[in-house]
Enzyme design. Structure first.
Site, PDB file in Angstrom:
ATOM      1  N   CYS A 132      33.804  43.293  44.597  1.00 29.83           N
ATOM      2  CA  CYS A 132      34.261  44.524  43.939  1.00 29.83           C
ATOM      3  C   CYS A 132      34.254  45.778  44.807  1.00 29.83           C
ATOM      4  O   CYS A 132      35.261  46.500  44.845  1.00 29.83           O
ATOM      5  CB  CYS A 132      33.426  44.787  42.708  1.00 29.83           C
ATOM      6  SG  CYS A 132      33.642  43.539  41.444  1.00 29.83           S
TER       7      CYS A 132
ATOM      8  N   PHE B 147      26.231  37.184  48.922  1.00 31.76           N
ATOM      9  CA  PHE B 147      26.332  38.629  49.195  1.00 31.76           C
ATOM     10  C   PHE B 147      25.157  39.421  48.645  1.00 31.76           C
ATOM     11  O   PHE B 147      24.958  40.583  49.000  1.00 31.76           O
ATOM     12  CB  PHE B 147      27.675  39.193  48.704  1.00 31.76           C
ATOM     13  CG  PHE B 147      27.748  39.518  47.238  1.00 31.76           C
ATOM     14  CD1 PHE B 147      28.032  38.535  46.293  1.00 31.76           C
ATOM     15  CD2 PHE B 147      27.545  40.816  46.792  1.00 31.76           C
ATOM     16  CE1 PHE B 147      28.108  38.839  44.941  1.00 31.76           C
ATOM     17  CE2 PHE B 147      27.626  41.137  45.438  1.00 31.76           C
ATOM     18  CZ  PHE B 147      27.900  40.138  44.515  1.00 31.76           C
TER      19      PHE B 147
HETATM   20  P1  NAD Z   1      37.407  35.393  39.410  1.00 36.35           P
HETATM   21  O1  NAD Z   1      38.292  35.148  40.562  1.00 36.35           O
HETATM   22  O2  NAD Z   1      36.014  34.854  39.404  1.00 36.35           O
HETATM   23  O3  NAD Z   1      38.105  34.821  38.075  1.00 36.35           O
HETATM   24  C1  NAD Z   1      39.426  35.099  37.719  1.00 36.35           C
HETATM   25  C2  NAD Z   1      39.996  33.878  37.002  1.00 36.35           C
HETATM   26  O4  NAD Z   1      41.275  34.226  36.466  1.00 36.35           O
HETATM   27  C3  NAD Z   1      40.240  32.676  37.931  1.00 36.35           C
HETATM   28  O5  NAD Z   1      39.510  31.556  37.461  1.00 36.35           O
HETATM   29  C4  NAD Z   1      41.752  32.457  37.865  1.00 36.35           C
HETATM   30  O6  NAD Z   1      42.129  31.095  37.919  1.00 36.35           O
HETATM   31  C5  NAD Z   1      42.090  33.064  36.519  1.00 36.35           C
HETATM   32  N1  NAD Z   1      43.485  33.447  36.349  1.00 36.35           N
HETATM   33  C6  NAD Z   1      44.299  34.116  37.215  1.00 36.35           C
HETATM   34  N2  NAD Z   1      45.514  34.310  36.672  1.00 36.35           N
HETATM   35  C7  NAD Z   1      45.477  33.757  35.429  1.00 36.35           C
HETATM   36  C8  NAD Z   1      46.432  33.646  34.374  1.00 36.35           C
HETATM   37  N3  NAD Z   1      47.651  34.161  34.499  1.00 36.35           N
HETATM   38  N4  NAD Z   1      46.055  33.013  33.244  1.00 36.35           N
HETATM   39  C9  NAD Z   1      44.804  32.500  33.121  1.00 36.35           C
HETATM   40  N5  NAD Z   1      43.862  32.573  34.077  1.00 36.35           N
HETATM   41  C10 NAD Z   1      44.195  33.202  35.221  1.00 36.35           C
HETATM   42  O7  NAD Z   1      37.386  36.960  39.178  1.00 36.35           O
HETATM   43  P2  NAD Z   1      36.195  37.831  38.547  1.00 36.35           P
HETATM   44  O8  NAD Z   1      35.142  38.062  39.560  1.00 36.35           O
HETATM   45  O9  NAD Z   1      35.846  37.263  37.211  1.00 36.35           O
HETATM   46  O10 NAD Z   1      36.935  39.226  38.340  1.00 36.35           O
HETATM   47  C11 NAD Z   1      37.903  39.412  37.323  1.00 36.35           C
HETATM   48  C12 NAD Z   1      38.209  40.893  37.218  1.00 36.35           C
HETATM   49  O11 NAD Z   1      37.024  41.594  36.819  1.00 36.35           O
HETATM   50  C13 NAD Z   1      38.652  41.547  38.532  1.00 36.35           C
HETATM   51  O12 NAD Z   1      39.601  42.530  38.249  1.00 36.35           O
HETATM   52  C14 NAD Z   1      37.371  42.162  39.059  1.00 36.35           C
HETATM   53  O13 NAD Z   1      37.621  43.275  39.884  1.00 36.35           O
HETATM   54  C15 NAD Z   1      36.692  42.603  37.785  1.00 36.35           C
HETATM   55  N6  NAD Z   1      35.224  42.684  37.863  1.00 36.35           N
HETATM   56  C16 NAD Z   1      34.499  41.751  38.544  1.00 36.35           C
HETATM   57  C17 NAD Z   1      33.100  41.829  38.565  1.00 36.35           C
HETATM   58  C18 NAD Z   1      32.268  40.813  39.292  1.00 36.35           C
HETATM   59  O14 NAD Z   1      31.073  41.035  39.426  1.00 36.35           O
HETATM   60  N7  NAD Z   1      32.812  39.732  39.787  1.00 36.35           N
HETATM   61  C19 NAD Z   1      32.457  42.843  37.855  1.00 36.35           C
HETATM   62  C20 NAD Z   1      33.230  43.766  37.154  1.00 36.35           C
HETATM   63  C21 NAD Z   1      34.609  43.673  37.160  1.00 36.35           C
HETATM   64  C1  UDX Z   2      29.037  45.765  41.541  1.00 31.32           C
HETATM   65  C2  UDX Z   2      28.640  46.869  40.548  1.00 31.32           C
HETATM   66  O1  UDX Z   2      27.238  47.141  40.680  1.00 31.32           O
HETATM   67  C3  UDX Z   2      28.955  46.432  39.128  1.00 31.32           C
HETATM   68  O2  UDX Z   2      28.664  47.476  38.217  1.00 31.32           O
HETATM   69  C4  UDX Z   2      30.422  46.083  39.056  1.00 31.32           C
HETATM   70  O3  UDX Z   2      30.743  45.671  37.751  1.00 31.32           O
HETATM   71  C5  UDX Z   2      30.772  45.014  40.071  1.00 31.32           C
HETATM   72  O4  UDX Z   2      30.406  45.453  41.377  1.00 31.32           O
HETATM   73  P1  UDX Z   2      27.974  43.475  42.318  1.00 31.32           P
HETATM   74  O5  UDX Z   2      28.948  43.578  43.435  1.00 31.32           O
HETATM   75  O6  UDX Z   2      27.910  42.215  41.545  1.00 31.32           O
HETATM   76  O7  UDX Z   2      28.235  44.637  41.261  1.00 31.32           O
HETATM   77  O8  UDX Z   2      26.499  43.730  42.876  1.00 31.32           O
HETATM   78  P2  UDX Z   2      25.676  45.058  43.284  1.00 31.32           P
HETATM   79  O9  UDX Z   2      24.313  44.894  42.776  1.00 31.32           O
HETATM   80  O10 UDX Z   2      26.376  46.289  42.944  1.00 31.32           O
HETATM   81  O11 UDX Z   2      25.604  44.919  44.879  1.00 31.32           O
HETATM   82  C6  UDX Z   2      26.756  45.053  45.686  1.00 31.32           C
HETATM   83  C7  UDX Z   2      26.358  44.968  47.140  1.00 31.32           C
HETATM   84  O12 UDX Z   2      25.605  46.116  47.529  1.00 31.32           O
HETATM   85  C8  UDX Z   2      25.477  43.764  47.460  1.00 31.32           C
HETATM   86  O13 UDX Z   2      25.853  43.206  48.703  1.00 31.32           O
HETATM   87  C9  UDX Z   2      24.089  44.355  47.541  1.00 31.32           C
HETATM   88  O14 UDX Z   2      23.218  43.606  48.359  1.00 31.32           O
HETATM   89  C10 UDX Z   2      24.396  45.716  48.143  1.00 31.32           C
HETATM   90  N1  UDX Z   2      23.357  46.718  47.845  1.00 31.32           N
HETATM   91  C11 UDX Z   2      23.134  47.116  46.560  1.00 31.32           C
HETATM   92  C12 UDX Z   2      22.624  47.261  48.888  1.00 31.32           C
HETATM   93  O15 UDX Z   2      22.831  46.912  50.053  1.00 31.32           O
HETATM   94  N2  UDX Z   2      21.669  48.196  48.600  1.00 31.32           N
HETATM   95  C13 UDX Z   2      21.406  48.621  47.327  1.00 31.32           C
HETATM   96  O16 UDX Z   2      20.538  49.476  47.160  1.00 31.32           O
HETATM   97  C14 UDX Z   2      22.174  48.054  46.276  1.00 31.32           C
END
Ligand code: NAD
Ligand code: UDX
Length: 469
Positions: free
Chosen positions: A275, A337
């Site tokens: 992200c 990560f």
């Molecule tokens: P991800 O890659 O883990 O999952 C996305 C899924 O969507 C995949 O399994 C893919 O096959 C599916 N997909 C794609 N196109 C599709 C379609 N047309 N129909 C049905 N399924 C479909 O992604 P994620 O980490 O879950 O992130 C999803 C969104 O949420 C992103 O925009 C990301 O930026 C946001 N987000 C992620 C996090 C996080 O911590 N990973 C946190 C907050 C927000």
């Molecule tokens: C982040 C946001 O925190 C979350 O709110 C959003 O929805 C998705 O992106 P995430 O990437 O899952 O979440 O983990 P986060 O705990 O934010 O850490 C991100 C990166 O920053 C990691 O590599 C972590 O190790 C690093 N980090 C975090 C630091 O190096 N120092 C810190 O003090 C905090």
């Protein structure tokens, strides 16, 4: 059993899976189905080995699966059935074309909207859960409006703030839920409907409602602010290493000012995850699109500092090991990560490994949650984005499932993920088996420097004073 409401979530990834599991757990009267194009992913969600590792997730899924929580590839029929459709698909940075390397690719979101418009037979609320550029809801709304069935769709923005490793806690006790919608009676009714879902377990004072564009932009800004804190403290870590100050003491001292606060001040080898970088680049691109070049450059600096932090760590490692890592065995402790996840997207560990590989070091990588197959996928990606190739990849990388084996005979250990188990290792045993001088480079400040030095290690930790060369 009959349900009061039916939810379909498109995208069974890190967000869709856990978020829907927690909704299902807290709303037994709602039928929740998570759909995905990827059948392997759905099969895994339906199996004993879930596709993602997240503390507490398995228990939540197993308590609801087959009752009011389902995972399916029947995308069209599940959409047709639903009152509310969440779009929770991946929105990666574009790799080519206009805005390449900066803009978010929202093609998956558009495709979801097209599928919904095609198969819907009743009015629906469509919720953007994915992180998207501002005004994506407009595109989604216009695609949906092109249906020729006279159906009405309300589009809401409901960005997700969970962090990996703590997803279930974050979802069960969110600091806030943000819902943006149109400022029309239809829009307000849709907001009220979604509020009523979250109100099953989230206090109403923590549910913020706003307009669409503020909601979409808030998500990018939240991640930009968090990442900025990490880059800010990382910039100070470099200064600490040169001056004799200690970055942990700085974090403690400044973090106790309530205006600053203690969180996200943990200096590290660099932030990773799917992200932070993507969302800041998205913000940078938005600023550039509106001609706000100074604003774009301001936020871009957060990423530049992160790149600097990753490369300066490797440079310091090599320079401490007498300016050569060629042929040396280096134990890499941690590839995810951050701790408590198996996710490797944009992990700093891969970038450090890449730079060490270019020095022709022999890397033995250990991570309690990342399998070799996933490490290799990440290495391929990390090498490709930098247009370098490494023909000897398989020879230079050994993946280990035993941390002590990873360290056996090594010249150095690099701690790159803050897994708790790295604090309690038998470092006496590890020291005995290593080449001497035995180096420890701690990119996460997890080891006890004093104890390790007493054992005989040369220890260098991020943001701690490094003796002059
Ligand atoms: P991800 O890659 O883990 O999952 C996305 C899924 O969507 C995949 O399994 C893919 O096959 C599916 N997909 C794609 N196109 C599709 C379609 N047309 N129909 C049905 N399924 C479909 O992604 P994620 O980490 O879950 O992130 C999803 C969104 O949420 C992103 O925009 C990301 O930026 C946001 N987000 C992620 C996090 C996080 O911590 N990973 C946190 C907050 C927000
Ligand atoms: C982040 C946001 O925190 C979350 O709110 C959003 O929805 C998705 O992106 P995430 O990437 O899952 O979440 O983990 P986060 O705990 O934010 O850490 C991100 C990166 O920053 C990691 O590599 C972590 O190790 C690093 N980090 C975090 C630091 O190096 N120092 C810190 O003090 C905090």
């Amino acid at each position: 059993m009959s349900f009061d409401l039916s939810i379909c979530c498109m995208g069974a990834g890190y967000v869709g899976g856990p978020t829907m599991a927690v909704i299902a757990k807290n709303c037994p009267n709602i039928r929740v189905c998570v759909v995905d194009l990827n059948a392997k992913q759905i099969d895994a969600w339906n199996s004993a080995e879930l596709p993602i590792y997240e503390p507490g997730l398995k228990e939540v899924v197993e308590s609801c699966r087959g009752k009011n929580l389902f995972f399916s590839t029947s995308i069209e029929s599940e959409i047709a059935l639903a009152d509310i459709v969440f779009i929770s698909v991946n929105t990666p940075t574009k790799t080519q074309g206009i805005g390449a390397g900066r803009a978010a690719n929202i093609k998956n979101c558009e495709l979801c909207a097209r599928t919904i418009a095609k198969v819907a037979t009743t009015n629906k609320i469509v919720v953007e859960k994915s992180t998207v550029p501002v005004r994506t809801a407009d595109a989604v709304r216009r695609v949906l409006a092109c249906n020729d069935k006279g159906l009405e769709f309300q589009v809401l923005s409901n960005p997700e703030f969970l962090a990996e490793g703590t997803a279930i806690d974050d979802l069960e006790k969110p600091s806030r839920v943000l819902i943006g919608g149109e400022e029309t009676p239809g829009g307000q009714a849709a907001i009220a409907k979604l509020v009523s879902v979250y109100a099953n377990w989230v206090p109403s004072s923590q549910i913020i409602t706003t307009n669409l564009w503020s909601s979409e932009l808030s998500k990018l800004v939240a991640n930009a602010f968090l990442a900025q804190r990490v880059s800010s403290i990382n910039s100070i870590s470099a200064l600490c290493e040169s001056t004799g100050a200690d970055v942990s003491e700085i974090s403690r001292a400044i973090g106790s000012d309530p205006r600053i606060g203690p969180r996200f001040l943990q200096s590290s080898v660099g932030f990773g995850g799917s992200c932070f970088q993507k969302d800041i680049l998205n913000l940078v691109y938005l600023c550039e699109t509106f001609g706000l070049d100074e604003c774009a450059e301001y936020w871009h600096q957060v990423i530049k500092m992160n790149d600097y932090q990753k490369s300066r760590f490797t440079q310091k490692m090599v320079s401490r090991m007498f300016n050569t890592a060629t042929g040396k065995k280096i134990a890499i402790l941690g590839f995810a990560f951050k701790k408590d996840t198996g996710d490797t997207r944009e992990t700093a560990s891969a970038f450090v490994c890449r730079d060490l590989m270019q020095e022709k070091a022999r890397l033995h990588v250990y991570d309690p949650q990342v399998k070799r197959e996933q490490m290799m996928i990440e290495f391929d990606y990390t090498l490709n984005v930098n247009t370098t190739t490494e023909p000897d990849l398989e020879k230079l990388i050994t993946t280990e499932t035993d941390v002590y084996k990873a360290c056996e005979g090594a010249h150095a250990i690099a701690v790159l993920t803050e897994w708790d188990e790295f604090k309690g290792l038998d470092y006496e045993r590890i020291y005995k088996g290593m080449s001497k001088p035995a180096f420890v480079f701690d990119g996460r400040n997890v080891v006890d420097i004093k104890t390790l030095r007493e054992i005989g290690f040369e220890v260098y930790a991020i943001g701690k004073p490094w003796p002059k060369e």
